[in-house]
Design a protein around this motif. Structure first.
Motif, short mmCIF file in Angstrom:
data_model
loop_
_atom_site.label_atom_id
_atom_site.label_comp_id
_atom_site.label_asym_id
_atom_site.label_seq_id
_atom_site.Cartn_x
_atom_site.Cartn_y
_atom_site.Cartn_z
N GLU A 182 83.30 23.74 20.78
CA GLU A 182 82.79 23.15 22.03
C GLU A 182 82.06 21.84 21.77
O GLU A 182 82.17 20.89 22.55
CB GLU A 182 81.87 24.14 22.72
N LEU A 183 81.32 21.76 20.67
CA LEU A 183 80.65 20.51 20.33
C LEU A 183 81.65 19.38 20.13
O LEU A 183 81.43 18.24 20.56
CB LEU A 183 79.82 20.69 19.05
N LEU A 184 82.76 19.70 19.48
CA LEU A 184 83.77 18.67 19.22
C LEU A 184 84.46 18.23 20.50
O LEU A 184 84.95 17.09 20.59
CB LEU A 184 84.80 19.19 18.22
N ARG A 185 84.50 19.10 21.51
CA ARG A 185 85.09 18.73 22.80
C ARG A 185 84.13 17.96 23.69
O ARG A 185 84.55 17.28 24.63
CB ARG A 185 85.55 19.99 23.55
N SER A 186 82.84 18.09 23.43
CA SER A 186 81.83 17.56 24.33
C SER A 186 81.77 16.03 24.32
O SER A 186 81.63 15.42 23.26
CB SER A 186 80.45 18.10 23.95
N PRO A 187 81.83 15.41 25.48
CA PRO A 187 81.70 13.95 25.55
C PRO A 187 80.28 13.48 25.26
O PRO A 187 80.05 12.29 25.05
CB PRO A 187 82.10 13.63 27.00
N ALA A 188 79.33 14.42 25.22
CA ALA A 188 77.93 14.05 24.95
C ALA A 188 77.62 14.01 23.45
O ALA A 188 76.57 13.51 23.05
CB ALA A 188 76.99 15.05 25.63
N GLY A 197 81.53 31.68 11.12
CA GLY A 197 81.41 32.92 11.89
C GLY A 197 81.99 32.76 13.28
O GLY A 197 82.33 31.65 13.72
N ALA A 198 82.08 33.86 14.00
CA ALA A 198 82.72 33.86 15.32
C ALA A 198 81.96 33.01 16.33
O ALA A 198 82.54 32.18 17.04
CB ALA A 198 82.86 35.29 15.83
N VAL A 199 80.64 33.20 16.44
CA VAL A 199 79.85 32.43 17.39
C VAL A 199 79.76 30.97 16.95
O VAL A 199 79.92 30.04 17.75
CB VAL A 199 78.45 33.03 17.57
N GLY A 200 79.51 30.76 15.65
CA GLY A 200 79.41 29.40 15.15
C GLY A 200 80.71 28.62 15.33
O GLY A 200 80.70 27.43 15.65
N GLY A 201 81.84 29.31 15.14
CA GLY A 201 83.12 28.66 15.35
C GLY A 201 83.31 28.24 16.80
O GLY A 201 83.84 27.16 17.08
N ASP A 251 90.45 26.31 9.16
CA ASP A 251 91.08 26.21 10.47
C ASP A 251 90.24 25.41 11.45
O ASP A 251 90.35 25.58 12.66
CB ASP A 251 91.35 27.60 11.03
N ALA A 252 89.41 24.51 10.95
CA ALA A 252 88.56 23.70 11.82
C ALA A 252 89.41 22.80 12.71
O ALA A 252 90.46 22.30 12.27
CB ALA A 252 87.61 22.85 10.99
N PRO A 253 88.99 22.58 13.95
CA PRO A 253 89.73 21.67 14.83
C PRO A 253 89.78 20.27 14.22
O PRO A 253 88.80 19.80 13.65
CB PRO A 253 88.90 21.69 16.12
N ALA A 254 90.93 19.65 14.32
CA ALA A 254 91.05 18.28 13.82
C ALA A 254 90.29 17.34 14.75
O ALA A 254 90.59 17.27 15.94
CB ALA A 254 92.53 17.88 13.74
N SER A 255 89.30 16.67 14.23
CA SER A 255 88.49 15.77 15.05
C SER A 255 87.80 14.75 14.18
O SER A 255 87.23 15.10 13.14
CB SER A 255 87.43 16.57 15.83
N PRO A 256 87.81 13.49 14.62
CA PRO A 256 87.08 12.47 13.86
C PRO A 256 85.57 12.66 13.95
O PRO A 256 84.82 12.04 13.19
CB PRO A 256 87.53 11.16 14.53
N LYS A 257 85.13 13.51 14.86
CA LYS A 257 83.69 13.77 15.00
C LYS A 257 83.15 14.65 13.88
O LYS A 257 81.94 14.66 13.63
CB LYS A 257 83.39 14.50 16.33
N LEU A 258 84.03 15.42 13.23
CA LEU A 258 83.59 16.48 12.32
C LEU A 258 83.50 16.00 10.87
O LEU A 258 84.45 15.43 10.33
CB LEU A 258 84.54 17.67 12.39
N THR A 259 82.34 16.31 10.25
CA THR A 259 82.16 16.13 8.82
C THR A 259 81.77 17.48 8.23
O THR A 259 80.86 18.14 8.74
CB THR A 259 81.05 15.11 8.52
N GLN A 260 82.44 17.89 7.17
CA GLN A 260 82.15 19.17 6.53
C GLN A 260 81.55 18.96 5.14
O GLN A 260 81.95 18.05 4.41
CB GLN A 260 83.43 20.00 6.38
#
Length: 229
Positions: free
Chosen positions: A25-31, A16-20, A45-54
């Protein structure tokens, strides 16, 4: 020296729009060390990031996806029907309440400490408006689960970058931001918020670990959106 990120967040509703916005932002966050996205479909269209698991999951089978939530510190739920007036009440309740509560309960049972819920301004279990009463009842059920930290986001008009629902939304997207100056005092909570800013606020909230129930209206989540990690 900045501490290494260790916080892990699970999110339901990232398509969804808010969830996206929250996911980006979570993937950008250094925390944030890692993000697990659960949904009925994958994010093409998920951002490419090693942090993300789907994980594509069956929302009818919370027991099946519950083990995927182990080891997470926080969870965000933005799942909901985009146009609630367009679906039967039974279908609306299943998605907005049953699926959400199944996710929240699974999070609690798997030791997730913080839970953030996207709701609606005016949510009240005693409301005379059926939709707001439903949202209020949902909030009460989530609070009753006893998370260490519970965050309830209550936006009014969600301002999306594109019109998704036809002429009515097109008019609202154009007019609503111009009404902000009229919405003062207690009416400030009805001001519009961009989905990007609201998603950013939910991501910032997931970084926090102070206890209690936190209720966010326009002033609170607008300030949170401006906060840095």
């Amino acid at each position: 020296m900045q501490r290494a990120a260790t916080r892990r967040v699970a999110i339901l509703g990232a398509t969804g729009a808010v969830g996206g916005g929250a996911l980006a932002e979570l993937l950008r966050s250094p925390a944030i060390a890692g993000v697990t996205s659960l949904g009925r479909r994958s994010l093409a269209d998920a951002p490419a990031s090693p942090k993300l698991t789907q994980h594509v999951v069956d929302l009818e089978d919370a027991a099946g996806y519950a083990p995927l939530l182990a080891g997470h510190d926080a969870a965000i739920c933005t799942l909901g029907v985009g146009q609630p007036t367009k679906v039967p009440r039974e279908a609306l309740w299943k998605i907005d309440v049953d699926y959400v509560m199944a996710f929240a309960t699974a999070c609690r049972d798997q030791g997730v400490g913080s839970f953030a819920l996207l709701g609606a301004v005016g949510a009240d279990a005693d409301s005379s408006v059926d939709y707001l009463r439903m949202k209020g009842e949902l909030e009460a059920q989530v609070i009753a689960l006893g998370f260490f930290r519970t965050s309830l986001f209550r936006p009014s008009m969600l301002l999306t970058p594109h019109n998704r629902y036809g002429v009515g939304q097109a008019i609202l997207l154009k007019v609503w931001p111009k009404l902000d100056w009229l919405l003062a005092g207690r009416l400030r909570r009805f001001r519009g918020i961009t989905v990007a800013d609201l998603g950013r606020a939910m991501a910032r909230d997931a970084e926090r670990d102070d206890p209690g129930v936190h209720v966010y209206h326009w002033d609170e989540f607008s300030a949170l959106a401006r906060a840095t990690s």
